[in-house]
Design a protein around this motif. Structure first.
Motif, short mmCIF file in Angstrom:
data_model
loop_
_atom_site.label_atom_id
_atom_site.label_comp_id
_atom_site.label_asym_id
_atom_site.label_seq_id
_atom_site.Cartn_x
_atom_site.Cartn_y
_atom_site.Cartn_z
N THR A 257 50.83 52.56 45.46
CA THR A 257 50.29 51.30 45.98
C THR A 257 51.36 50.22 45.84
OG1 THR A 257 48.03 51.89 45.38
CG2 THR A 257 48.50 49.56 45.72
N GLY B 188 52.29 46.21 46.59
CA GLY B 188 51.71 44.91 46.86
C GLY B 188 52.70 43.98 47.54
N VAL C 100 53.20 40.06 48.55
CA VAL C 100 52.75 38.67 48.44
C VAL C 100 53.38 37.91 49.60
CG1 VAL C 100 52.71 36.60 47.02
CG2 VAL C 100 52.56 38.87 45.95
N LEU D 17 48.81 46.82 49.80
CA LEU D 17 47.94 45.67 49.58
C LEU D 17 48.72 44.41 49.93
CD1 LEU D 17 46.35 46.55 46.11
CD2 LEU D 17 45.38 46.94 48.38
N ALA D 18 48.04 43.43 50.49
CA ALA D 18 48.71 42.19 50.87
C ALA D 18 47.86 41.00 50.47
CB ALA D 18 48.99 42.16 52.37
N TYR D 19 48.55 39.96 50.02
CA TYR D 19 47.88 38.69 49.72
C TYR D 19 48.57 37.60 50.52
CZ TYR D 19 46.91 34.27 47.41
OH TYR D 19 46.58 32.97 47.17
N THR E 212 43.77 41.39 50.08
CA THR E 212 43.05 41.24 48.83
C THR E 212 43.48 39.94 48.17
OG1 THR E 212 42.50 42.36 46.75
CG2 THR E 212 44.79 42.48 47.47
N SER F 295 43.88 40.91 42.16
CA SER F 295 43.64 42.34 42.43
C SER F 295 44.92 43.04 42.84
CB SER F 295 42.57 42.49 43.52
OG SER F 295 41.34 41.94 43.10
N LEU F 296 45.74 42.36 43.64
CA LEU F 296 47.00 42.95 44.07
C LEU F 296 47.89 43.26 42.87
CD1 LEU F 296 49.22 41.91 47.04
CD2 LEU F 296 50.22 41.95 44.77
N GLN G 141 46.49 46.27 40.80
CA GLN G 141 46.46 47.60 41.40
C GLN G 141 47.83 48.13 41.82
OE1 GLN G 141 43.29 48.27 44.36
NE2 GLN G 141 42.46 46.26 43.80
N SER G 142 48.79 47.25 42.02
CA SER G 142 50.08 47.69 42.56
C SER G 142 50.87 48.50 41.55
CB SER G 142 50.91 46.48 42.99
OG SER G 142 50.28 45.78 44.05
#
Length: 223
Positions: free
Chosen positions: A172, A174, A176, A197-199, A213, A217-218, A221-222
Motif C-alpha cells: 500500500t 500513500g 499526499v 491511497l491518496a489524500y 481517504t 488513515s493514509l 495504512q501505507s
C-alpha cells in the motif's frame, strides 16, 4: 495579430518558434527574441531571484522589450514580465507562460489591465512522476546505497531493510496530493500491482486507480 515570444536556454529559439509556428495559419505573426545567458546556472540564478523577489528583481535587456507596444500576445518561459513591461505593452491582451507557475509574471498588474494570464500546469508532471518511481525503487532496493559503497570499493550484503526487502506488488502506497504528478504516479504504481491511497482535499473527479481517504488513515495504512 502579433505575438512576441522570449526564448531562453531551456526553451531555445528554434524550439520556441517551431512550437508556436502553427499559429501562423491563423494569421498570427510571430517574433522570437532570445533572453541570453552564458550558462544554465546563470539562468537558474536569475529565475531564483525572480521567484524570491518577484518579476521586478531581474530587468530584461532593452533589445527584448523594444516596440513591445506592437504585440497583442506575449509568450515566455522564465523571462520576467514586470509591471513596467505590462504597462509598456499597451496592445497586450494575453500572456502565455510555458511553466506550471506564474512567479515571473506580475499577475496583479496584468489583471488590472484586463490581460489574461495562461500557464501550463502539469507540463513536467511526467518527468517528476517517473523520477518519483525511480526514487521509490532506489530506496526499497538499496540501489543508491549499494552504488555508493561500490564506488568506495566496498561490497555490503546487509542493509536496514535486508530482512524484508519489499516488492511494490501488494504493498500500500500513500500519495499526499493527487494533482497531475500524483495521478501519474498512481498509474505507474498500479502497473506494479500496488494498492494506492491518496489524500487531497482539493481533488474532484474519479480517483481511480487510487482510493481517496483522509490523511490519518493514509499514514496508518501505507507501507
Amino acid at each position: 495579430m502579433k505575438l512576441l515570444a522570449i526564448s531562453d536556454k531551456y526553451i531555445p529559439y528554434q524550439f520556441m518558434y517551431d512550437g508556436l509556428s502553427s499559429l501562423c495559419n491563423l494569421g498570427v505573426r510571430i517574433e522570437v527574441r532570445r533572453w541570453e545567458h552564458q550558462t544554465l546556472i546563470e539562468l537558474q540564478q536569475a529565475n531564483l531571484a525572480i521567484e524570491q523577489s518577484g518579476p521586478d528583481a531581474v530587468p530584461l535587456p532593452a533589445e527584448l522589450t523594444g516596440n513591445v507596444d506592437q504585440f497583442e500576445i506575449l509568450v515566455v518561459q522564465f523571462a520576467p514580465v514586470s509591471r513596467w513591461l505590462i504597462e509598456a505593452a499597451s496592445s497586450l491582451k494575453l500572456i502565455g507562460v510555458l511553466r506550471g507557475g506564474v512567479e515571473n509574471i506580475d499577475v496583479a498588474a496584468a489583471t488590472a489591465r484586463g490581460i489574461a494570464v495562461l500557464n501550463t500546469p502539469g507540463r513536467n508532471a511526467r518527468a517528476v512522476a517517473e523520477c518519483t518511481i525511480g526514487l521509490i525503487l532506489a530506496e526499497v532496493r538499496n540501489i543508491a546505497r549499494s552504488h555508493a559503497l561500490l564506488v568506495q570499493g566496498k561490497w555490503q550484503r546487509s542493509f536496514p531493510n535486508s530482512d524484508a526487502i519489499p516488492e511494490l506488488c501488494g504493498k500500500t502506497v500513500g500519495l499526499v496530493g493527487y494533482g497531475a504528478v500524483g495521478r501519474l504516479v498512481a498509474g505507474y504504481l498500479h502497473a506494479f500491482g500496488s494498492r494506492i491511497l491518496a489524500y487531497d482535499p482539493y481533488f474532484r473527479g474519479d480517483p481511480a486507480p487510487a482510493e481517496m481517504t483522509d490523511l490519518e488513515s493514509l499514514l496508518r495504512q501505507s507501507d
